[in-house]
Scaffold this active site. Structure first.
Site, PDB file in Angstrom:
ATOM      1  N   SER A   1       0.827  -1.207   0.000  1.00  0.00           N
ATOM      2  CA  SER A   1       0.000   0.000   0.000  1.00  0.00           C
ATOM      3  C   SER A   1       0.864   1.261   0.000  1.00  0.00           C
ATOM      4  O   SER A   1       1.605   1.518  -0.935  1.00  0.00           O
ATOM      5  CB  SER A   1      -0.954  -0.018   1.195  1.00  0.00           C
ATOM      6  OG  SER A   1      -1.843   1.061   1.157  1.00  0.00           O
TER       7      SER A   1
ATOM      8  N   ASP B   1      -3.478   6.316  -3.186  1.00  0.00           N
ATOM      9  CA  ASP B   1      -2.351   5.730  -2.460  1.00  0.00           C
ATOM     10  C   ASP B   1      -1.649   4.710  -3.357  1.00  0.00           C
ATOM     11  O   ASP B   1      -1.994   4.555  -4.531  1.00  0.00           O
ATOM     12  CB  ASP B   1      -2.793   5.134  -1.123  1.00  0.00           C
ATOM     13  CG  ASP B   1      -3.705   3.925  -1.263  1.00  0.00           C
ATOM     14  OD1 ASP B   1      -4.220   3.688  -2.366  1.00  0.00           O
ATOM     15  OD2 ASP B   1      -3.897   3.209  -0.258  1.00  0.00           O
TER      16      ASP B   1
ATOM     17  N   ASP C   1      -1.418   1.441  -3.772  1.00  0.00           N
ATOM     18  CA  ASP C   1      -2.130   0.366  -4.475  1.00  0.00           C
ATOM     19  C   ASP C   1      -3.477   0.821  -4.997  1.00  0.00           C
ATOM     20  O   ASP C   1      -4.269   0.013  -5.483  1.00  0.00           O
ATOM     21  CB  ASP C   1      -2.266  -0.882  -3.592  1.00  0.00           C
ATOM     22  CG  ASP C   1      -3.021  -0.615  -2.288  1.00  0.00           C
ATOM     23  OD1 ASP C   1      -3.065   0.540  -1.842  1.00  0.00           O
ATOM     24  OD2 ASP C   1      -3.560  -1.580  -1.707  1.00  0.00           O
TER      25      ASP C   1
ATOM     26  N   ASP D   1      -6.286   1.788  -3.801  1.00  0.00           N
ATOM     27  CA  ASP D   1      -7.593   1.407  -3.280  1.00  0.00           C
ATOM     28  C   ASP D   1      -8.205   2.526  -2.443  1.00  0.00           C
ATOM     29  O   ASP D   1      -9.378   2.454  -2.069  1.00  0.00           O
ATOM     30  CB  ASP D   1      -7.538   0.094  -2.488  1.00  0.00           C
ATOM     31  CG  ASP D   1      -6.648   0.163  -1.247  1.00  0.00           C
ATOM     32  OD1 ASP D   1      -5.904   1.146  -1.086  1.00  0.00           O
ATOM     33  OD2 ASP D   1      -6.693  -0.792  -0.448  1.00  0.00           O
TER      34      ASP D   1
END
Length: 454
Positions: free
Chosen positions: A99, A243, A245, A247
């Site tokens: 992340s 961010d 990743d 999501d």
């Protein structure tokens, strides 16, 4: 000697420094353990742009295939694109990402078929036990027939599914600056936004897991400074930051001012309730603004308050049949997306809401941003439980004050509230406070911090 995974297996995922804390041989064991715990005969795997991600992902695939399980690799993707693949293909999935963590970290976010979460109580602790056992005794015996490993591109299908859930055909033209932070938004945004009435100004779309421009964590104000500046320079209608990743999404208005994730939650909730005929349950965690349950009720819905953390939100969504859920950390969950979180779908809702009327974003979100908030304030403490007990003792019995312990300690009155929660991974207490005006929230914040840090 068995590997000690206590430092890398968290409440919801696996995360640690590569190769110091985990590596490809351990990833292979995680693949074998994942398929044993889920009972899967086929799985889907994706990964982000970190330098270690392709190797870890392929090792996990080898471990799964050796157990006779067929593996579909979707390659570079965002976490919500992996959730899409898990839902659309009805397969358990694994996403290799850390992340917003720095480049030397990597991790695995795992889910069952239909993007159902895998957390400590839903399989993750069992996976950890198997990996620790096998790291000492050796990998389990391979199946008589190995599974296949094949590749599949799901990006176009993912984008089409998202666009089917939000009508953007009639929006006015908008100029939008998007900061991908060198993360997976640079991969997904061009395809999702293609053909829409948007003048896209891309920032840091080059996939680079070393994050050369700034950390891919838009909740830290330092990481949206470039976006704020660019929105003002371009005279854009809004800015969006993802961010690492992709999501989570964070929004700034036409002035470059941050839009509270609670305001985004309330805005999207009102749209989802309208789409469902003014009926439905909306989940919100206990550090979202008072605005969220108020807006949900005003639009005919039923708000349900829950603990912080995606496994709790997803469990409550499944239990209540909720249509939408939001967290103040900028995670947004949709029933039409297998109860999984997708920042991209939330971003499309913001674009549709803004483009469906003539006013600026600051005016649109003002109705959803009604109170003064402290933001999240972290304090390092030696004794988390002791400090929370001290807070409880200080406020218990005060006239007009209510306490609850759904998640940490929440102290509330008719004019203000605060919540203090312990971190699962660090010796920290996290404080969030809200009140009807800035003066009151400052007073409440300072009084709570004096006890926490006393």
């Amino acid at each position: 000697m068995a590997a000690d995974l206590s430092t890398i297996v968290k409440a919801y995922d696996v995360r640690g420094v590569v190769p110091d804390q985990w590596d490809e041989p351990l990833a292979e064991l995680f693949g074998a353990a994942f398929v044993q715990v889920t009972g899967a005969d086929a799985i889907v795997i994706g990964h982000d742009m970190r330098p270690s991600s392709p190797g870890l992902s392929r090792a996990f695939a080898r471990g799964a295939a050796a157990r006779g399980v067929d593996v579909t690799e979707i390659g570079l993707c965002s976490t919500d694109q992996l959730y899409y693949a898990s839902g659309a293909l009805n397969l358990p999935g694994a996403m290799f990402t850390a992340s917003h963590n720095p480049a030397q970290y990597n991790g695995i976010k795992m889910c069952r078929a239909g993007a159902a979460p895998v957390g400590q109580d839903t399989g993750l602790s069992d996976i950890r036990e198997l990996v620790e056992q096998w790291s000492e005794s050796g990998a389990p015996e391979p199946a008589a027939t190995a599974g296949t490993i094949t590749q599949r591109d799901t990006l176009e299908d993912y984008a089409a599914h998202l666009r089917s859930l939000v009508d953007l055909t009639a929006i006015r033209p908008l100029k939008v600056v998007v900061d991908a932070g060198n993360g997976m938004g640079g991969h997904t945004v061009p395809t999702v936004f293609a053909g829409l009435a948007l003048d896209l100004v891309p920032m840091y779309f080059e996939l680079d897991g070393t994050f050369p421009n700034h950390e891919a964590n838009p909740l830290d104000p330092a990481n949206i400074v470039d976006l704020q500046k660019r929105v003002r320079e371009e005279g854009a209608d809004l800015g969006i930051a993802f961010d690492g990743d992709a999501d989570r999404c964070f929004v700034v208005d036409e002035h470059g001012d941050p839009v509270s994730p609670s305001a985004v939650t309330a805005l999207v909730a009102s749209r989802e309730l309208a789409r469902h005929g003014g009926k439905g349950t909306v989940i919100h965690n206990l550090i979202t603004s008072w605005s969220v349950p108020e807006v949900v009720k005003e639009n005919g819905g039923t708000p349900v308050r829950t603990r912080v953390g995606h496994s709790f939100i997803k469990a409550e969504m499944a239990r209540t049949g909720a249509i939408f859920g939001g967290e103040h950390s900028a995670h947004y969950y949709f029933a039409d997306f297998w109860n999984a979180d997708t920042g991209m779908l939330a971003a499309l809702h913001v674009l549709a809401a803004l483009g469906g009327q003539d006013g600026p974003l600051s005016g649109l979100v003002a109705q959803y941003d009604r109170y003064a908030g402290s933001g999240e304030i972290n304090s390092t403490v030696d004794d988390q439980a002791g400090r929370i007990a001290a807070l409880k003792a200080a406020y218990e019995g005060r006239e007009g004050v209510e306490l609850d312990e759904l998640d940490g300690l929440t102290v509330s009155t008719t004019d203000w509230w605060f919540n203090v929660r312990p971190s699962n991974t660090e010796p920290l207490l996290r404080l969030n406070a809200e009140a009807r005006d800035e003066t009151t929230v400052a007073k409440v914040r300072d009084e709570a911090l004096a006890i926490i840090r006393g």
